[in-house]
Motif scaffolding. Structure first.
Motif, short mmCIF file in Angstrom:
data_model
loop_
_atom_site.label_atom_id
_atom_site.label_comp_id
_atom_site.label_asym_id
_atom_site.label_seq_id
_atom_site.Cartn_x
_atom_site.Cartn_y
_atom_site.Cartn_z
N LEU A 67 86.07 62.89 -54.94
CA LEU A 67 87.15 62.86 -55.94
C LEU A 67 88.32 63.72 -55.47
O LEU A 67 88.13 64.86 -55.05
N LEU A 68 89.52 63.14 -55.54
CA LEU A 68 90.74 63.94 -55.32
C LEU A 68 91.42 64.03 -56.69
O LEU A 68 92.06 63.08 -57.14
N THR A 69 91.24 65.16 -57.34
CA THR A 69 91.71 65.29 -58.73
C THR A 69 93.22 65.51 -58.79
O THR A 69 93.84 65.85 -57.78
N LYS A 70 93.78 65.32 -59.98
CA LYS A 70 95.22 65.55 -60.09
C LYS A 70 95.52 67.03 -59.88
O LYS A 70 96.54 67.38 -59.31
N LYS A 71 94.61 67.88 -60.31
CA LYS A 71 94.81 69.32 -60.11
C LYS A 71 94.88 69.64 -58.61
O LYS A 71 95.75 70.38 -58.16
N ALA A 72 93.96 69.04 -57.84
CA ALA A 72 93.97 69.29 -56.38
C ALA A 72 95.27 68.84 -55.76
O ALA A 72 95.80 69.48 -54.85
N GLN A 73 95.82 67.74 -56.26
CA GLN A 73 97.08 67.23 -55.69
C GLN A 73 98.26 68.12 -56.03
O GLN A 73 99.27 68.11 -55.35
N GLU A 74 98.11 68.87 -57.13
CA GLU A 74 99.21 69.73 -57.55
C GLU A 74 99.05 71.14 -57.01
O GLU A 74 99.93 71.97 -57.16
N THR A 75 97.89 71.41 -56.38
CA THR A 75 97.60 72.76 -55.90
C THR A 75 97.53 72.77 -54.38
O THR A 75 96.79 71.98 -53.79
N GLU A 76 98.28 73.67 -53.78
CA GLU A 76 98.29 73.79 -52.32
C GLU A 76 96.88 74.07 -51.81
O GLU A 76 96.18 74.92 -52.32
N GLY A 77 96.47 73.32 -50.79
CA GLY A 77 95.21 73.64 -50.12
C GLY A 77 93.98 72.98 -50.72
O GLY A 77 92.96 72.90 -50.06
N ASP A 78 94.06 72.53 -51.96
CA ASP A 78 92.91 71.86 -52.55
C ASP A 78 92.79 70.47 -52.00
O ASP A 78 93.78 69.83 -51.66
N ASP A 79 91.55 70.00 -51.88
CA ASP A 79 91.35 68.69 -51.27
C ASP A 79 90.23 67.95 -52.02
O ASP A 79 89.74 68.41 -53.05
N THR A 80 89.84 66.81 -51.45
CA THR A 80 88.79 66.00 -52.03
C THR A 80 87.50 66.80 -52.15
O THR A 80 87.13 67.54 -51.24
N VAL A 81 86.82 66.65 -53.28
CA VAL A 81 85.51 67.28 -53.46
C VAL A 81 84.46 66.20 -53.68
O VAL A 81 84.77 65.13 -54.22
N ILE A 82 83.24 66.46 -53.24
CA ILE A 82 82.13 65.54 -53.49
C ILE A 82 81.42 66.06 -54.73
O ILE A 82 81.01 67.22 -54.78
N MET A 83 81.30 65.21 -55.74
CA MET A 83 80.82 65.70 -57.03
C MET A 83 80.04 64.60 -57.74
O MET A 83 80.38 63.42 -57.65
N ALA A 84 78.98 65.00 -58.45
CA ALA A 84 78.24 64.05 -59.27
C ALA A 84 79.12 63.62 -60.44
O ALA A 84 79.84 64.45 -61.02
N ILE A 85 79.08 62.33 -60.79
CA ILE A 85 79.96 61.81 -61.85
C ILE A 85 79.67 62.51 -63.17
O ILE A 85 80.59 62.86 -63.92
#
Lengths: 716, 716
Positions: A324-342
């Motif tokens: 998942l690449l969340t909207k928060k990650a896209q708005e935060t420097e350095g955050d990226d895709t995380v692997i997460m249980a739904i």
């Protein structure tokens, strides 16, 4: 990361368009003074194209898939997997035909989708028309808002998509020559944000970056261009229409019939697979941005409350881990895709609700079944998945949407949106209800009937008729249509003033109108006072057993052409040395155009009876095969079958006649086993459907010595 | 016999169109004086519609299928087999959506077609775009000739298809009031010949029959109206295009790629299935004349010689008897359809060649497999087939066509053309070669090389260059491009005069042109004398190994929507008394939307585990099923499943829990058997695929007592 298409395809399109333009001018016997600048422009474009090709070759992209793109494209063209449409007439940008292997792959992808979604989810499949009348697409918002911003070269009038021109200009021209780090960062920012710009912002950004056209001319201010193909339905020209830009509207306008078919009960889902059309301004990126394409769309209708978005089968995907690449990650420097249980993503408030999460999970399973690896063999970070789910940022999302996720696949063009999964709330049904005047609602029966207080009018109809004459009936109709709150206010007015004042139209004189329609005038609204003596307002208790409501909808929408192209990129590899380099499409057997290549060792009449026998046995169990009895060597024919992704090759040889066996060869390992003819069909069926792994088949049957010409395998 | 649609659908369309027109005028705030006549016209149309409905009811047609049409249409709408598209917006004439059962039936029909033709004939399936640029459809002749003749009401400007208006007017208005037998015969002749009229003839016929519009006004002279939907491709408006009116052009423009895919060898066939579009002037006849529809087309390429039209599999259909209505029979009073073996029809010169005959035979087998009876249960002559092959009369056939046959199916509208099978010779490839400049040819290698005599020039190039300067190169190029015959004439001229006179353009001055393109003028042709001393003409022997040629094509073209609608009419019947009349679609299991209805006897948790078990076992063998666990009685649910043509119903009851059996009920006989749960999936598979007949199943398994509510069967 964004996609940065190179300028070569754009220039190629521009050269083609300009050449066509010049031809049409010549045909129209245009005067020389008007023609010459156009020819000059064509020469300039050709020179620019040559320079761009040279520059691209010298400055090869770092994306591993991109290095192979040209040779894959060559393979797709050479074997007629796909080809530019109308090529003998010069072709049309953005239109492609699928040849026999491509059409078979696409058909296999559709079958897989139908099995995975329609059958397993019990969806109602319908088929709707491509031709769509104007009011439907006005209600959906497409007539008003389905636009891209376009700019024109102020000299040549060539059209460009404004955002693409900005990104290309900055990437290819401005950034390489920029030395000032502040300015450089600003330019990168412009490209990063380009998707989010309004018309005004885009205009400002074009100016700030100093964007000019390919010909070096000033460009116009950006203006909206509607991407729908317009046409006229019927000979009288009275019904303007469009080719549908998506298939979803067909489901919404059939909502009442579908709800009825589903027995009136929510939740239920409907699905449709079909062609959609978008008049792209300057199609490029090969098969990824085309003007006609196949969509598979689901509309899953649920109760609008949060509880209504629970999903009965959610348990089956709760623990499935997805990137998942969340909207928060896209708005935060350095955050990226995380692997997460739904399940975790929902409990942490990242994915809005279970139904949305369920379809994200089902989509991940579909992409895996189609052949996309969980961990990528190509691309920037090999450990990542070949696909990810990117959440829409707030600026991307429509005001009515609850939450949206795109399934993006990594390709030579970067991350490409292939599936959109959106919680669109009750927007679509609400709009069509409002614009068509048909209530697109469901009925909810309460567990227990409810008693509610309602305010009611009671009229002395006779007295009112005498008092108000032609205004009496409209006045009663007006008051009976009022809301409960309005009635309470009228009750107070009646109490304080002794009458209510309303504004209505008198009844038309029907007889007069019928006799002489010419003279009938539309009556005007007038103020009316309804006196206390003819009307009383009371509060009553009413027992209600249920209520109507507008359902919400979760919309998973699949671009099948984009998915297929991405699968081809991930399946493509080359094996062998420079002299013998051989291309292979390592497609999943589910997507392969044929499951088996059937070859006689040579042109010998003795082989053909056995060949026919195997062919019929494969056909009887539904395993598709392609016979190759051309005169080429077996090694050459294996290579030809590898190129279009056929996973297994069955060869009839002299031993087949002696002991009724034939060999089966696997595409990626190039290993062969020898199998009794009577067992071949069943084994090929099990291998193609994943019931038996190749390694197990090798353990069961004797290995067959492979010929020298076919000894280079990738995987063992 | 011709089809005579009643005027009701036309009036309905007219009322709808006019109502829409009035609404649009109102929205555009049109002045009252312009609006009133339109409203008046709407009222007149409504009155005419009511009268026509009453007249139709009083004068019911004699076609048995027609009597049932309205109740079938009601069923199709009620169960959402098919519905008018965009109905909540008032609908658009000629556009229909397929609901879940209709989409499943159509998908089943496509699967059958694919199996019967593409797989069994080894055709190359491709998928092409609907959007088609103008030059392609100009080459095919569609831009110029794909027209219907239209007339306009001179007062209201309403549009009519001229031939339909003539036929309707004569049939519904003129003939019933005509007493003069000569005049009556003449009117009947006009209707009979209407398909063959030119624009002028049609105009004369309209005058002769005194045709007026529905509103009773004079109509204009007939004029051609192009039936293609026009649009613009790309933002610049430079690429005019159309929605394809047929799918065949996609195969022709891909001919070279397909020939290459087929290994360069003839004969081979290609096929494509997809949407096509025709902007019908006034669509009516329900699902038979629509504006968007699905075609399945084959182009089978053969050598143009008569021998090239032999077909390797012809033996398989040589003795197949089919109903043929020959062109001779249509031109001869009293002659009618004959039942004849295809081999005989070819040896008697009725069908032109084997390949054409082969596809007529394969089409007959396809229509039978889809469920059309050899002998009809409805219709004027019960012993006849439900379909026939009608040969095109000479007046119907294009000049280039060798022979054409339509497969027509008997329906409530009369005989309806559902398949066209045409020998189009080399017309299509020839036209596209000419217009695109790409040679669409095949190469034929001779069995033995041939030695042919050719006339060749030999030039003293240096001498000629000195003598003729800038004219030397054009002169050599001109002479080398001449035909063998022309060369012989030049040899004679050289002999008699000592020189040849030709007319060529001097070479342009390249350097000058490049430096200053503005000033470069196109050079003018001049006469040149080529003297004997620089040129000799000799006869040489040349060995050639083969030659190129333009293949001929046989085109079977299937209208899948029309076939499906015809199947529905033939499958429809009603059983039971007036109180209990129940509609049934007696569809072939191959076409049925689902093969099995799966029902629990009642809402009991004990049933659901067994239901799930049976469902999974059916799914594993690929038998589609529809679960109906609604609260209705079993009899009611059987009736609901009969209505959409599900051939078998499996019911889980209390005995299922006791002894692991369930009942299977057959749709048409309403008989039931009791079968062990473990054997149900295999038996349903065999029943659905015709491997086991219901009578055999009844002989194998114990009969189950049927409930009283379900005791009325048609067949035993």
């Amino acid at each position: 990361m964004s996609t940065f298409p190179t300028e070569v395809p754009a220039l190629r399109t521009a050269v083609d368009d300009q050449a066509r333009h010049v031809r049409s001018l010549k045909e129209a016997k245009t005067a020389k003074e008007a023609l010459q600048p156009e020819i000059l422009r064509l020469q300039q474009l050709k020179t620019a194209l040559e320079a761009a090709i040279a520059a691209e070759a010298a400055n090869a992209p770092k994306n591993v898939l991109a290095d192979q793109r040209r040779s894959l494209e060559d393979l797709l063209k050479r074997r007629f997997v796909v080809g530019q449409a109308f090529e003998i007439y010069g072709g049309v940008a953005g239109l492609f035909d699928y040849g026999p292997p491509g059409a078979a792959m696409k058909d296999a992808l559709i079958s897989l989708w139908r099995q995975h979604f329609i059958l397993e989810e019990g969806l109602l499949e319908i088929e709707c028309t491509c031709l769509t009348p104007d009011p439907v697409l006005r209600a959906s918002g497409h007539v008003e808002r389905f636009t891209d911003f376009m700019v024109r070269d102020t000299v040549t009038h060539e059209c460009y998509r404004a955002d693409k021109l900005l990104a290309e200009h900055v990437t290819a021209r401005a950034l390489p020559n920029e030395t000032n780090p502040t300015r450089k960062a600003r330019l990168e920012q412009l490209v990063h944000d380009v998707d989010t710009y309004s018309q005004t912002e885009l205009g400002a950004a074009l100016k700030e970056a100093g964007v000019v056209s390919d010909a070096g001319n000033q460009v116009s201010e950006p203006f909206p261009f509607n991407l729908m193909f317009a046409t006229q339905i019927g000979p009288s020209g009275l019904i303007p229409g469009f080719l549908r830009p998506e298939t979803a509207q067909g489901i919404f306008v059939n909502f009442r019939r579908l709800l009825d078919y589903a027995g009136g009960k929510l939740p239920f889902g409907a699905a449709t697979i079909g062609q959609a059309f978008r008049n792209e301004i300057a199609p490029r990126s090969g098969l990824l941005r085309v003007r006609e394409f196949t969509l598979a769309e689901i509309e899953f209708f649920v109760h609008p409350s949060r509880e209504g978005r629970h999903h009965s089968k959610f348990g089956s995907i709760r623990d499935l881990k997805v990137p998942l690449l969340t909207k928060k990650a896209q708005e935060t420097e350095g955050d990226d895709t995380v692997i997460m249980a739904i399940g975790d993503a929902i409990s942490q408030g990242i994915i809005d609700n279970e139904t949305l999460g369920y379809f994200i999970g089902r989509t991940a399973l579909f992409l895996k079944a189609a052949g996309l690896a969980d961990s990528r063999t190509h691309g920037p970070t090999p450990q990542d998945s070949a696909f990810r789910f990117r959440q829409h940022r707030s600026t991307e999302m429509a005001h009515y949407a609850n939450d949206c996720w795109d399934a993006e696949i990594w390709t030579s063009y970067g991350w490409v949106e292939c599936v959109g999964i959106a919680d669109r709330s009750c927007f679509d049904l609400g709009r069509h209800s409002e614009k068509s005047g048909s209530e697109l609602v469901a009925y909810e029966r309460f567990d227990e009937p409810k008693d509610i207080e309602v305010t009611v009018f009671k009229f002395d109809r006779q007295g009112l008729g005498m008092a108000l004459k032609k205004l009496a009936k409209p006045a009663i109709e007006f008051l009976e249509a009022t809301s409960d709150d309005a009635r309470k206010a009228y009750a107070a007015e009646l109490e304080s003033k002794g009458f209510i004042t309303i504004r209505v139209k008198p009844e038309a004189d029907k007889k007069k109108k019928k006799d002489d329609p010419e003279s009938a005038e539309e009556p005007q609204e007038v103020d009316v006072q309804v006196p206390k003596q003819y009307v009383t307002i009371a509060t009553e208790t009413k027992r209600i057993h249920g209520q109507t409501f507008t359902p919400s909808v979760i919309e998973p929408s699949f671009g099948l052409g984009r998915i297929l192209y991405s699968l081809l990129e991930h399946a493509y590899y080359v094996r062998g040395g420079e002299d013998e380099a051989r291309a292979v499409l390592s497609l999943s057997p589910l997507i392969a155009p044929y499951k088996v290549a059937l070859l006689p060792l040579s042109a010998n009449d003795a082989f053909s009876a056995i060949l026919g026998e195997i062919r019929r046995s494969l056909s009887a169990v539904g395993v598709s095969c392609k016979v190759d009895d051309s005169g080429s060597s077996v090694g050459r024919r294996y290579a030809r079958s590898d190129e279009i992704g056929i996973p297994f090759a069955v060869t009839v040889d002299f031993q087949s006649i002696e002991n009724r066996t034939a060999t089966i060869r696997e595409r990626d390992t190039c290993t062969q086993i020898r199998v009794p003819i009577a067992e071949i069909a069943k084994l090929c069926y099990d291998l193609s459907n994943g019931n038996v792994m190749w390694a197990d088949a090798r353990a069961t049957y004797p290995e067959q010595q492979q010929s020298a010409s076919d000894s280079v395998g990738r995987k063992e």
